[in-house]
Design an enzyme around this catalytic site. Structure first.
Site, PDB file in Angstrom:
ATOM      1  CB  SER A 166      -3.902 -14.160  15.745  1.00 18.10           C
ATOM      2  OG  SER A 166      -3.788 -13.528  17.001  1.00 18.10           O
ATOM      3  CE  LYS A 184      -0.105 -11.682  17.068  1.00 16.41           C
ATOM      4  NZ  LYS A 184      -1.253 -12.583  16.889  1.00 16.41           N
TER       5      LYS A 184
END
Length: 347
Positions: free
Chosen positions: A234, A279
Site C-alpha cells: 500500500s 489510515k
C-alpha cells in the site's frame, strides 16, 4: 486461615487474568498506526530532498487477538476484528504470511521506482533474478531444504529467464527424479538434491512450492529504499512520489505535510487498499494536511457481490467528516493525478 484463603484467591484470580492474555482467539485486531516520513527511508545517489514539507506513508497496526483485546476492540473506534481466514491464505503459516507481505512490499518498491524514474526521464531496467519461494508444502521432500523467502537461482545448473521456464523444466521430469537446486537461504548460497513428487490430485510432478518471479531494478542513479519494518503493497504511490521529488528543481510538497496510500502498478495506476478509514485517522493524528486516497472504480459486479462496498476515496471522505479533520482528502487514479495536484500547490 482466612488470610491464607484470601491470598490463594488473589493468586488464583491473577493466574486466571495472566492466562487470559495467552489464550488465542482466531482473530487479528487492526487499528490506526502511524504516518512515516519517507525522506529518511529513500536515498537517491546525488539527489537529496528539497522538501520543506514531507511525504509520508501511513501504516495500520495489527496484532493477534486474545480474549481481552478481542472485547476491547469491539468498544474502541476504528479498531477492527478480522478472522484469521480472511488475513492468511489456506494453510499459510505466520512465517509464510510475513514472507508474502515482504514480497508485496518489494514488488511495490520496484513498481514505484519504475514509475518515478520513467516520469523523471531517468534510466531504469528490470532484471530477472530467480524464483522467490512463497510457501512450501509440509509433506514433500523439498520441505527439508527450502523455506518461504528463499531464492532459487538454478536447477541442475540451469538459470531461467522466468518462472514459466522453471515450471516447464520441472514438469518435463517424472515423480521420483532428483534435481539439484541452487538457492539462497538467509543470504547464504546453498544447494540440495531434491526429489520431485506429485503436488496435486491430477498427479502433476513438481517440487511442492508456490513461487513468483523475483525481479531487481537497476537504475542510474542508484536508489535505495529502507522498508524492512513495513510489509504489504500500500505504500507504492507515496514511494513513487518521494523518489520523483528528488529529481525536481522545486519543493514538490510546497512546504506541506502530505500523507497518502495506494498500490502502484508499473504503468502508474493507483490501486485500492484495505483499512483506508484507519489510515485517515493515523494521518490526521500525525498532523498531515493533505491525504491522497485511491479513487478506485466500483463495478456493478463488485457492487452485486458486496452491496455495501465503497471506493477508498468515498470511505476516506466519510471518515474525515466523522473525525472532524481539516485534512484535505484528494482522490487519485494515477501517479500523474497526484503529481499534477502537487504541481498546482507550487503556483
Amino acid at each position: 486461615m482466612r488470610k491464607q484463603w484470601k491470598k490463594l484467591l488473589v493468586i488464583a484470580i491473577l493466574l486466571i487474568v495472566i492466562v487470559g492474555f495467552f489464550i488465542p482467539v482466531p482473530y487479528y485486531i487492526t487499528k490506526p498506526g502511524s504516518a512515516e516520513e519517507l525522506e529518511p527511508l529513500v536515498r537517491v545517489s546525488g539527489h537529496t530532498s528539497k522538501s520543506k514539507g514531507s511525504l509520508s506513508l501511513v501504516t495500520i497496526a495489527m496484532a493477534e487477538a486474545n480474549i481481552y483485546t478481542y472485547g476491547l476492540a469491539k468498544l474502541l473506534p476504528y479498531h477492527e476484528l478480522e478472522k484469521e481466514s480472511d488475513v492468511r491464505l489456506d494453510h499459510e503459516t505466520n512465517e509464510e504470511y510475513n514472507v508474502r507481505q515482504m514480497y508485496m512490499m518489494n514488488e511495490s518498491k520496484n513498481n514505484a521506482i519504475q514509475v518515478a524514474y520513467k516520469a523523471a526521464g531517468q534510466d531504469v531496467k528490470i532484471k530477472y533474478d530467480g524464483i522467490y519461494v512463497m510457501s512450501v508444502l509440509d509433506d514433500v521432500p523439498a520441505a527439508k531444504y527450502l523455506h518461504a523467502g528463499d531464492l532459487i537461482t538454478k536447477i541442475d545448473g540451469k538459470a531461467f529467464k522466468s518462472s514459466n521456464e522453471f515450471i516447464s523444466y520441472v514438469k518435463g521430469k517424472k515423480q521420483g527424479d532428483k534435481v539439484n537446486v541452487q538457492f539462497v537461504h538467509n543470504k547464504k548460497k546453498q544447494q540440495a538434491g531434491i526429489e520431485l513428487t506429485k503436488i496435486d490430485k491430477k498427479g502433476t510432478t513438481g517440487i511442492g512450492i508456490t513461487l513468483v518471479d523475483d525481479e531487481k531494478i537497476e537504475t542510474s542513479p542508484k536508489v535505495e529504499i529502507d522498508s524492512e519494518k513495513i510489509g504489504g503493497p500500500s505504500a507504492g504511490l507515496m514511494f513513487s512520489l518521494e523518489i520523483y521529488s528528488r529529481f525536481q528543481k522545486e519543493d514538490l510538497t510546497a512546504g506541506k505535510k502530505i500523507a497518502g496510500t495506494g498500490t502502484i502498478s508499473p504503468d502508474g495506476e493507483v490501486g485500492r487498499i484495505g483499512g483506508i478509514d484507519q489510515k485517515v485517522v493515523a494521518a490526521d493524528k500525525e498532523g498531515a494536511t493533505i491525504f491522497f486516497a485511491p479513487n478506485d472504480e466500483i463495478t456493478k459486479a463488485t457492487k452485486k457481490d458486496n452491496p455495501g462496498i465503497k471506493s477508498n476515496y468515498q470511505e476516506a471522505k466519510e471518515t474525515a467528516k466523522e473525525i472532524d479533520t481539516k485534512m484535505k482528502i484528494i482522490p487519485v487514479k494515477t501517479f500523474q493525478d497526484a503529481v499534477e495536484y502537487l504541481e498546482k500547490l507550487q503556483k
